[in-house]
Design an enzyme around this catalytic site. Structure first.
Site, PDB file in Angstrom:
ATOM      1  N   ALA A 167      -1.376  75.366  62.945  1.00 16.25           N
ATOM      2  CA  ALA A 167      -1.453  76.320  64.066  1.00 16.25           C
ATOM      3  C   ALA A 167      -2.341  77.483  63.668  1.00 16.25           C
ATOM      4  CB  ALA A 167      -0.059  76.845  64.410  1.00 16.25           C
TER       5      ALA A 167
ATOM      6  N   TYR B  61      -0.030  84.074  71.269  1.00 12.13           N
ATOM      7  CA  TYR B  61       0.554  83.274  70.175  1.00 12.13           C
ATOM      8  C   TYR B  61       1.975  82.834  70.552  1.00 12.13           C
ATOM      9  CZ  TYR B  61       2.849  82.232  65.715  1.00 12.13           C
ATOM     10  OH  TYR B  61       3.587  81.638  64.712  1.00 12.13           O
TER      11      TYR B  61
END
Ligand SMILES: NC(=O)c1ccc[n+]([C@@H]2O[C@H](COP(=O)([O-])OP(=O)(O)OC[C@H]3O[C@@H](n4cnc5c(N)ncnc54)[C@H](O)[C@@H]3O)[C@@H](O)[C@H]2O)c1
Length: 319
Positions: A80, A146
């Site tokens: 990620a 995020y």
């Protein structure tokens, strides 16, 4: 059932990163066969033991995934983009990697017949909450792209897992710290940044008065929880907080660092950055119940271990 056998074939996406590499090395020590897929946008393969099979590549590359997922029992999905402030600048990239990467991986796992995925989600999905500590059933209110990307990825993991019979375990990990934690010049995480500034005699920026409370959890405790989630019974479809269960304000963190480094800190008040929240502490009772999780390393002990075992800080301590 394959997951009950002693050793497993494991793939870790993002396994050359801070948490992924610690997990990979630990699983290898435990006797498992470990493969890592990482595009090295932030990771470093030198962190990995030489017996770990490393492949450089993107988590969205399906042909690569099909090859790597052959005979894999359990996938740990950690790949990620991980910076809250960066996600505010580049939400498209965060969506493509964190959401698109998760969907591509779930599809490839379905094709390869993988039994279980453990997904590293984040406390960032919670956002501002009326009460603390936060339990898993609190409504998520992410305050950054995020956080949105991690929440969206959680939904894909759960939904595709349910539709295709893949066991899913989602861990919502709080602020992890420890030796080897990255210290990027842009948007550094608070603990390594404070240690570096304290030891170097520089001033430490304190955002929004330093009253924000966070749950700092040591890397070894996070790795313990991930290891348990890979093979525990009765955890499929569960979402589980992983933190220390203790809240620490940024001001209190600065004081602890001053005490441990025996340096005088120069605190520099600066206006609050967007995307942050005032208080975020984990209720970890479910992790205890389902995974036998008990955090073992306190904040002060973890910081001492960083000062001793992280070469970047150990050499500054000696000066
Ligand atoms: N560190 C924390 O405090 C924390 C807290 C909550 C959740 N998490 C989650 O845990 C996971 C690991 O975080 P970390 O702190 O180790 O971060 P990290 O940046 O060190 O690790 C992420 C890894 O993913 C790799 N990566 C990024 N994009 C990729 C792609 N498209 N294809 C393949 N690899 C890619 C990077 O190179 C890096 O090695 C992340 O999913 C993160 O969201 C971390």
């Amino acid at each position: 059932m394959r997951l009950e056998t002693k050793t497993m074939n494991i793939l870790i996406t993002g396994g050359a990163g801070f948490i992924g590499a610690a997990l990979a090395n630990r699983l290898l020590l435990d006797g498992h066969t470990v493969r890592v897929l990482d595009d090295l946008s932030a990771g470093n393969p030198d962190r990995l033991h030489s017996d770990i099979f490393f492949t450089r590549g993107d988590v969205r590359d399906k042909p690569k995934l099909w090859r790597l997922l052959k005979r894999v029992d359990c996938v740990y999905h950690l790949a990620a983009r991980v910076s809250v402030p960066e996600s505010i600048l580049y939400p498209t990239e965060y969506n493509e990697t964190n959401v698109g990467g998760t969907v591509a991986l779930m599809e490839a796992m379905r094709d390869a017949g993988v039994q279980r995925v453990v997904f590293a989600s984040s406390a960032a999905i919670y956002g501002e909450q009326p009460r603390s500590p936060v339990a898993e059933d609190f409504s998520p209110h992410p305050t950054s792209p995020y956080g949105v990307s991690k929440l969206s990825a959680e939904h894909y993991v759960s939904t595709i897992g349910r539709l295709w019979g893949i066991e899913t375990v989602i861990l919502r990990i709080f602020n992890t710290f420890g030796p080897g934690q990255p210290l990027p010049p842009e948007h550094p995480p608070v603990i390594p940044m404070m240690l570096k500034q304290a030891l170097g005699g520089g001033s430490i920026p304190i955002y929004g008065g330093g009253t924000q409370v966070r749950d700092f959890v040591f890397i070894d405790d996070v790795v313990d929880s991930l290891v348990a989630a890979g093979s525990a019974k009765g955890v499929s479809r569960r979402i589980i907080n992983i933190g220390s269960g203790q809240g620490t304000s940024v001001n209190a963190l600065a004081k602890t660092i001053a005490r441990l480094t025996t340096r005088e800190l120069h605190l520099l008040p600066v206006p609050s950055e967007s995307g942050g929240v005032s208080q975020l502490v984990a209720d970890i009772s479910l992790a205890g119940e389902l995974l036998g999780y008990v955090p073992r390393v306190s904040l002060a002990d973890g910081l001492s271990l960083m000062l001793k075992h992280d070469a970047r800080f150990a050499k500054m301590v000696r000066v």
